[in-house]
Write a protein that holds these residues in place. Structure first.
Motif, mmCIF file in Angstrom:
data_model
loop_
_atom_site.group_PDB
_atom_site.id
_atom_site.type_symbol
_atom_site.label_atom_id
_atom_site.label_comp_id
_atom_site.label_asym_id
_atom_site.label_seq_id
_atom_site.Cartn_x
_atom_site.Cartn_y
_atom_site.Cartn_z
ATOM 1 N N ALA A 1 1.597 1.510 6.785
ATOM 2 C CA ALA A 1 1.453 2.933 6.466
ATOM 3 C C ALA A 1 1.668 3.150 4.967
ATOM 4 O O ALA A 1 0.966 3.938 4.337
ATOM 5 N N ALA A 2 2.623 2.425 4.391
ATOM 6 C CA ALA A 2 2.913 2.555 2.959
ATOM 7 C C ALA A 2 1.692 2.168 2.125
ATOM 8 O O ALA A 2 1.370 2.830 1.137
ATOM 9 N N ILE A 3 1.017 1.114 2.516
ATOM 10 C CA ILE A 3 -0.181 0.680 1.777
ATOM 11 C C ILE A 3 -1.272 1.735 1.901
ATOM 12 O O ILE A 3 -1.903 2.115 0.917
ATOM 13 N N GLN A 4 -1.471 2.218 3.129
ATOM 14 C CA GLN A 4 -2.500 3.244 3.335
ATOM 15 C C GLN A 4 -2.233 4.459 2.452
ATOM 16 O O GLN A 4 -3.146 5.031 1.865
ATOM 17 N N ALA A 5 -0.956 4.851 2.358
ATOM 18 C CA ALA A 5 -0.590 6.057 1.604
ATOM 19 C C ALA A 5 -0.398 5.766 0.120
ATOM 20 O O ALA A 5 0.019 6.637 -0.635
ATOM 21 N N GLU A 6 -0.678 4.531 -0.284
ATOM 22 C CA GLU A 6 -0.532 4.115 -1.681
ATOM 23 C C GLU A 6 0.883 4.362 -2.201
ATOM 24 O O GLU A 6 1.098 4.832 -3.325
ATOM 25 N N MET A 7 1.852 4.061 -1.380
ATOM 26 C CA MET A 7 3.242 4.186 -1.785
ATOM 27 C C MET A 7 3.606 3.063 -2.751
ATOM 28 O O MET A 7 3.003 2.000 -2.753
ATOM 29 N N THR A 8 4.629 3.319 -3.544
ATOM 30 C CA THR A 8 5.086 2.328 -4.510
ATOM 31 C C THR A 8 6.374 1.669 -4.012
ATOM 32 O O THR A 8 6.985 2.118 -3.042
ATOM 33 N N ILE A 9 6.784 0.644 -4.748
ATOM 34 C CA ILE A 9 8.044 -0.031 -4.439
ATOM 35 C C ILE A 9 9.209 0.954 -4.504
ATOM 36 O O ILE A 9 10.180 0.836 -3.776
ATOM 37 N N ARG A 10 9.111 1.959 -5.390
ATOM 38 C CA ARG A 10 10.194 2.951 -5.487
ATOM 39 C C ARG A 10 10.221 3.850 -4.254
ATOM 40 O O ARG A 10 11.282 4.273 -3.796
ATOM 41 N N ASP A 11 9.046 4.132 -3.727
ATOM 42 C CA ASP A 11 8.994 4.890 -2.472
ATOM 43 C C ASP A 11 9.653 4.091 -1.346
ATOM 44 O O ASP A 11 10.350 4.646 -0.503
ATOM 45 N N LEU A 12 9.419 2.785 -1.332
ATOM 46 C CA LEU A 12 10.016 1.961 -0.274
ATOM 47 C C LEU A 12 11.533 1.973 -0.368
ATOM 48 O O LEU A 12 12.234 1.921 0.642
ATOM 49 N N ALA A 13 12.036 2.018 -1.601
ATOM 50 C CA ALA A 13 13.488 2.049 -1.772
ATOM 51 C C ALA A 13 14.069 3.301 -1.116
ATOM 52 O O ALA A 13 15.227 3.327 -0.723
ATOM 53 N N GLU A 14 13.255 4.335 -0.989
ATOM 54 C CA GLU A 14 13.754 5.631 -0.533
ATOM 55 C C GLU A 14 13.329 5.999 0.870
ATOM 56 O O GLU A 14 13.748 7.041 1.378
ATOM 57 N N VAL A 15 12.485 5.202 1.501
ATOM 58 C CA VAL A 15 11.967 5.612 2.802
ATOM 59 C C VAL A 15 13.140 5.733 3.793
ATOM 60 O O VAL A 15 14.034 4.889 3.836
ATOM 61 N N GLU A 16 13.151 6.840 4.507
ATOM 62 C CA GLU A 16 14.309 7.177 5.335
ATOM 63 C C GLU A 16 14.047 6.742 6.768
ATOM 64 O O GLU A 16 13.499 7.494 7.578
ATOM 65 N N LEU A 17 14.442 5.521 7.084
ATOM 66 C CA LEU A 17 14.149 4.938 8.396
ATOM 67 C C LEU A 17 15.306 5.161 9.361
ATOM 68 O O LEU A 17 16.414 5.510 8.962
#
Lengths: 552, 552
Positions: B407-423
């Protein structure tokens, strides 16, 4: 540079470790009132139940390690009793010998957490009445359970309440939950909690909803609780799990800005109203990522990330907290309920336009053994299609889907993006059309007006009085249980039996999960009828109206 | 409107069902050469192994249901032998009686799939040599196994090869895999496949890498295989799993545009070079979502979505396929390997700038029982931080993380977005710092230059000849296995033993997973040394150099 941190659990310890990584030379002091730092608060219930057997495991990091590896001056059993903002110093009290001393700071980080709320009812301080926050609490509760208590009463059916229930039941205690709301896990929409409520009951817990404790008194062999309904309960132990309150006393006394619900106010760099003071974790008021409004959400993940962000900003690396979206998950034996983003009740409360869909699917391919049912509720913006929130309940694969939906919310993905998200599929792991894709399909169809749908709550309003209700499942399914008033016309006979369907009023069709109902509505509309699909079908109806009916 | 569909499995059946939902009045005819439609091709290996016990389960939808519910005129055992584009008609041949007839169309949808490739080697058509595509194939293989074959040889260690190996082993067959590449699952980066290769061996399979079959001959009790190395193998049965080729004969004969690797060329509305003809599924060439280049990826999820999109466009609803990102997953007993987006080998091949990080973490909180190790490799754009690809391997929670990253790739998320994703975090489901967050943290630190890192492959180049290697783990860990040439200086003694570290050359530090190495590098750099962290630590080294060493 001298950084003083107040509180040594999730937010405080994260701040400290990040601070050291950003500066080998900074002086870092971490004060903690309790004896332990960085313990696993989310694991506490499982230690009572024995799933986690060694107390040691709950201590994620020890002061000695923080000291050796990160050269953090950890001072446990030491309370900060005052902040002198002008002098930039704190007054510390060693709880062992009572000695007080001053400690200066360049930057102060407040990470005091939140304290379990003790409602102002008689007997709240009696022996045998507990709250659960730290290892000392858990030791006391476990000790009580070990001594052979028979009946545990949990006040509050939130996350901790349900987790405690699992663990008391595991210890073979008779367990009663008293909850003020008419549902368990009140932060989630009521119908999505039905499987958890039913599981609680089927595992033997007594669930008293719309009920509260008015007084607790000592009795011959424990406690007697007077409930609002007039009922009384005998209890060997009582645990109060009715929410937490930010530990804001220090901040209040220091004149820092505080939100209306008591959270320490910070900007998105975690800075308080004093530029030399930061605050992180359960004690702060943060921004809701979706509404932009102020919120207080006591969660471990956000606390950890906030600590990192506070340290970044203190050491000159600009870093912003993007807000909280309230992702949470709870297990009860083999059931799981999870949520991310906004719930329907919050959207309704805020009068935010939304639409919703329900999907009931298997957690992996149905043809592979072990497939377990999973229900997803998806909430979206009717104008943009943006995902606003999602909840999922089932026994397997719940975290997987909620995590994808959490990332989708963060990335502002739409229902159409969900229809296309390319998830991992092999039969033991998923489906070619994953439940997340299905939610995207159903929502897109609804948004496109391809299949007008109505929901159980609408059916139960005005519409139900006017509309005809057609059950398009098989006669066998219909016989096993149907919505009152429905007429059975199986989908595969529908085209031939169109003349049986009333044309003078709206028609609501439903099947088990909404798939056949969808096709039925298309057939009926093509024939000129004013037809609607009941969203999520009979399964969603059953979430609203459990077979047990005790849930109502 | 008359829609004719060629092929009745994933892509074809999805097109047909969606077409009916979009038009109750359209005439829809679906031709299928085989006897079954919409069968579960991804489940076939598990029927051989007995995990899926009833053959019936593999038939997801039956012609009768498609006919009754969707009024689709399903014609099985009927082959389309020619397309007359000018006349807009196809020539159909009933494979039962050989009778041919013409069928006109307004729109034609080609969903013929891809056929297993049969390499041009001697004996490829002998009895006992199989490919695996449909239920008839699986019946033949299962029949052979049921008759008591002892030794199975699988040619090709791709997804199907590994899945077949699991199922042959489950049936107690001696199992050998012959693979041309120097790794299993060749579409994934080699080091990430190490746990699968090791699991194959530990379960008793023989893995012959950099090896191929040159000829197969009948022998007294089966087949004899001559391998390229000169070695010979006796086999009771052989299954060829060396890739698939698009079934493009009809399209080629009709003069439709075809890609260089044989895929039917379509635009992003799934339309071929003839506006009246659409094509979907394994037979088409699609766009790679990340590179924008042309690709052919035979996957069930994309095939289903493409069918839906083709139907949408035929019925005037504009709909675009966003491209394929090659998300895939494979299980081997309790091991799972998954991938999404671009691999390092593709990035290197295309000379695309990238950087990578490895994270080794538990799939849920380590303090809760049952935590299993999980390794993630994350590839990102060094300029923008955008996620380019990810791979994960472990025994639990792999699909969960790869799905989030997909989903992150589809949404063109960055490594910084991954640091913050609220799982979702509760101890039995995740961690406060989820492995996905950890990957984001590590990648952000690397991108920010906070902790310069080097990788095993760099260490093994020029750098290794010049640099000092410091193992900062405990003496116990060091004694249990370390990288040749490393000197042990435990992290918690490093500050006191700085004078033991050479200052005249680069220093590479490593620990078990990269966390302590990170702190070590910060300490060393603060002391003025030219220090680097070995990415992913000893665990990543071990992925490159398995203890067994047979993998090399």
């Amino acid at each position: 540079m001298k950084v003083v941190i107040v509180g040594g659990v999730a937010g405080g310890a994260s701040t400290a470790a990040r601070a050291r990584r950003l500066s080998e030379s900074a002086e870092i002091i971490m004060f903690e009132r309790g004896p332990d730092v960085s313990f696993a608060n989310c694991g506490l219930p499982y230690y009572i139940g024995g799933e986690i057997q060694e107390r040691e495991k709950l201590l994620v990091t020890k002061p000695s390690l923080l000291n050796k590896r990160y050269r953090i001056d950890v001072r446990t059993r030491t309370e900060i009793v005052a902040i002198d903002r002008r002098a930039k110093q704190v007054r510390a009290r060693n709880l062992g010998d009572g000695v007080e001393y001053l400690e200066s700071y360049d930057f102060l980080v407040l990470a005091p957490g939140a304290a379990p709320w003790k409602p102002p009812i008689e007997g709240v301080d009696l022996p045998g009445v507990f709250t659960l926050r730290n290892l000392e609490d858990v030791d006391r509760i476990k000790d009580f359970v070990d001594r052979g208590v028979e009946h545990a009463v949990i006040v509050g059916a939130g996350f901790i309440g349900v987790e405690l229930a699992e663990n008391f039941l595991r210890r073979k205690l008779r367990t009663t939950i008293v909850e003020l709301q008419d549902q368990v896990i009140p932060v989630v929409d009521r119908e999505m909690t039905t499987p958890i409520a039913e599981a609680l009951r089927s595992r033997g817990a007594t669930l008293l909803l719309r009920e509260s404790v008015e007084a607790m008194r000592k009795s011959a062999d424990g406690l007697t609780l007077n409930l609002k309904s007039g009922r009384t309960l005998d209890a060997g132990l009582v645990v109060l799990g009715v929410g937490v309150r930010p530990e804001n006393q220090l901040a209040v006394a220091a004149g820092l800005e505080i939100g209306p619900r008591g959270g320490i106010r910070v900007d998105d760099g975690m800075q308080t109203s004093d530029p030399s003071i930061y605050a992180v974790g359960d004690a702060v008021e943060t921004r809701d990522f979706l509404t932009g409004g102020r919120t207080q959400v006591p969660l471990a993940g956000p606390a950890n990330r906030q600590g990192r962000i506070a340290a970044d900003n203190i050491f000159g690396r600009e870093s912003r907290y993007r807000g909280t979206q309230s992702t949470a998950i709870v297990g009860f034996f083999d059931h799981t309920l999870a949520t991310t983003g906004l719930t329907e009740k919050v959207l309704v409360r805020d009068r935010t336009p939304f639409f919703k869909v329900y999907v009931h699917a298997n957690h992996h391919a149905g043809y592979y053994p072990g497939a377990k049912p999973l229900s997803i509720k998806l909430l979206a913006d009717p104008l943009t299609g943006k995902v606003l929130g999602a909840q999922a309940v089932g026994s397997e694969g719940v975290a997987n889907r909620i995590n994808v939906l959490a990332a989708a919310i963060q990335a502002e993905m739409t229902i159409r993006d969900l229809a296309e998200v390319e998830l991992a599929y092999a039969p033991q792991f998923g489906s070619a059309k994953d439940p997340v894709n299905m939610a995207g399909f159903v929502a897109s169809n609804a948004a496109d007006g391809l299949c007008p749908q109505v929901h159980v709550d609408q059916w139960e309003g005005e519409l139900g009085k006017r509309a005809a209700l057609i059950d398009v499942r098989t006669p066998q399914e219909f016989a096993a249980g149907a919505i009152p008033g429905a007429v059975n016309v199986p989908i595969d006979e529908l085209r031939e039996r169109l003349d049986e369907i009333p044309r003078d009023r709206p028609v609501v069709a439903y099947c088990q999960v909404g798939m056949r109902g969808y096709m039925a509505v298309l057939i009926l509309r093509d024939a000129g009828l004013d037809a609607y699909n009941l969203g999520g079908g009979y399964k969603t109806y059953r979430l609203h109206h459990p077979a047990s009916d005790e849930h109502a």
